[in-house]
Design a protein around this motif. Structure first.
Motif, PDB file in Angstrom:
ATOM      1  N   ALA A 166      27.692 -26.445 -58.209  1.00  0.00           N
ATOM      2  CA  ALA A 166      26.950 -26.971 -59.358  1.00  0.00           C
ATOM      3  C   ALA A 166      27.588 -26.503 -60.663  1.00  0.00           C
ATOM      4  O   ALA A 166      27.722 -27.286 -61.618  1.00  0.00           O
ATOM      5  N   PHE A 167      27.984 -25.249 -60.716  1.00  0.00           N
ATOM      6  CA  PHE A 167      28.630 -24.728 -61.919  1.00  0.00           C
ATOM      7  C   PHE A 167      29.957 -25.435 -62.168  1.00  0.00           C
ATOM      8  O   PHE A 167      30.311 -25.751 -63.316  1.00  0.00           O
ATOM      9  N   ALA A 168      30.698 -25.705 -61.099  1.00  0.00           N
ATOM     10  CA  ALA A 168      31.963 -26.433 -61.246  1.00  0.00           C
ATOM     11  C   ALA A 168      31.727 -27.821 -61.800  1.00  0.00           C
ATOM     12  O   ALA A 168      32.492 -28.305 -62.655  1.00  0.00           O
ATOM     13  N   ALA A 169      30.663 -28.478 -61.334  1.00  0.00           N
ATOM     14  CA  ALA A 169      30.343 -29.817 -61.838  1.00  0.00           C
ATOM     15  C   ALA A 169      29.983 -29.778 -63.317  1.00  0.00           C
ATOM     16  O   ALA A 169      30.357 -30.669 -64.086  1.00  0.00           O
ATOM     17  N   VAL A 170      29.252 -28.731 -63.734  1.00  0.00           N
ATOM     18  CA  VAL A 170      28.890 -28.591 -65.149  1.00  0.00           C
ATOM     19  C   VAL A 170      30.138 -28.389 -65.995  1.00  0.00           C
ATOM     20  O   VAL A 170      30.288 -28.999 -67.068  1.00  0.00           O
ATOM     21  N   VAL A 171      31.043 -27.535 -65.548  1.00  0.00           N
ATOM     22  CA  VAL A 171      32.281 -27.279 -66.295  1.00  0.00           C
ATOM     23  C   VAL A 171      33.118 -28.556 -66.381  1.00  0.00           C
ATOM     24  O   VAL A 171      33.662 -28.888 -67.448  1.00  0.00           O
ATOM     25  N   ARG A 172      33.216 -29.274 -65.272  1.00  0.00           N
ATOM     26  CA  ARG A 172      33.984 -30.520 -65.283  1.00  0.00           C
ATOM     27  C   ARG A 172      33.353 -31.544 -66.228  1.00  0.00           C
ATOM     28  O   ARG A 172      34.054 -32.243 -66.978  1.00  0.00           O
ATOM     29  N   HIS A 173      32.024 -31.632 -66.225  1.00  0.00           N
ATOM     30  CA  HIS A 173      31.331 -32.572 -67.106  1.00  0.00           C
ATOM     31  C   HIS A 173      31.541 -32.179 -68.573  1.00  0.00           C
ATOM     32  O   HIS A 173      31.805 -33.042 -69.426  1.00  0.00           O
ATOM     33  N   GLY A 174      31.444 -30.883 -68.865  1.00  0.00           N
ATOM     34  CA  GLY A 174      31.674 -30.425 -70.235  1.00  0.00           C
ATOM     35  C   GLY A 174      33.091 -30.683 -70.695  1.00  0.00           C
ATOM     36  O   GLY A 174      33.326 -31.059 -71.853  1.00  0.00           O
TER      37      GLY A 174
END
Length: 206
Positions: free
Chosen positions: A187-195
């Motif tokens: 989930a954190f990786a997805a947030v970083v990728r989205h940002g």
């Protein structure tokens, strides 16, 4: 451009903690290997249901039973275990988990070290990819380690109680620590990728 002191101050203690984790797991594996090679790991202890006392165990296993106060479970101690039992005991004792944590800690430390590099953008898509791979490793290595440990526990249990059909705690235990941790990292990786994607779009607009 060198990383700011504020960013470095947040990441350096984390890298130090991950380094300690790596060293601790390596130390555990080395000690376990030495104990197994030297033959000092020659006693197995595990829980079993109290009705195991009703089933005689043939020599040369000679387990000793310690009945608990609730008379529901017993602690089985197997002295002079066979070489196969010694291997199973080492595996059931946490060796797969230590290997999994070692791999996880090494990968996490690499991510932190890369983020501390000069001129490195910690919120780039490449960082998100590294974090995503870490999440996949946690789910894969953690789940596999627990399966291997549980299988070793059950096999060790059945080596003493060959006719037992018991499959509860004592015969085998299985932890799900890796599932929420791995999903949280993904989930954190997805947030970083989205940002990172949003910032790239903003840069294009500007």
């Amino acid at each position: 451009m060198a990383p700011s002191s504020r960013r470095s101050g947040a990441l350096r203690p984390l890298r130090a903690l991950l380094t300690v984790t790596v060293v601790a797991n390596v130390g555990f594996l080395v000690i376990a290997a030495i104990d197994w090679i030297m033959g000092t790991w020659n006693r197995s202890e595990f829980w079993a249901p109290a009705d195991a006392l009703t089933t005689p165990v043939i020599d040369p296993l000679l387990p000793a039973f310690t009945v608990q106060a609730d008379n529901v479970a017993v602690v089985v101690t197997v002295a002079d275990q066979t070489p196969a039992q010694a291997v199973l005991d080492v595996i059931a004792g946490g060796t797969p988990g230590a290997i999994a944590w070692l791999v996880i800690a090494v990968l996490a430390r690499r991510i932190v070290t890369a983020a501390l590099g000069p001129g490195v953008d910690p919120f780039a898509a490449a960082t998100a990819g590294r974090i995503r791979r870490l999440g996949i490793v946690i789910l894969t290595a953690g789940g596999l380690a627990e399966l291997i440990s549980a299988a070793a526990e059950y096999t060790l249990y059945r080596s003493v109680f060959k006719d037992s059909s018991f499959t509860g705690a004592g015969a085998a235990t299985f932890s799900l620590w890796w599932l929420p941790l791995g999903l949280a990292v993904l989930a954190f990786a997805a947030v970083v990728r989205h940002g990172s994607a949003l910032r790239a779009e903003l840069d294009e607009v500007i």
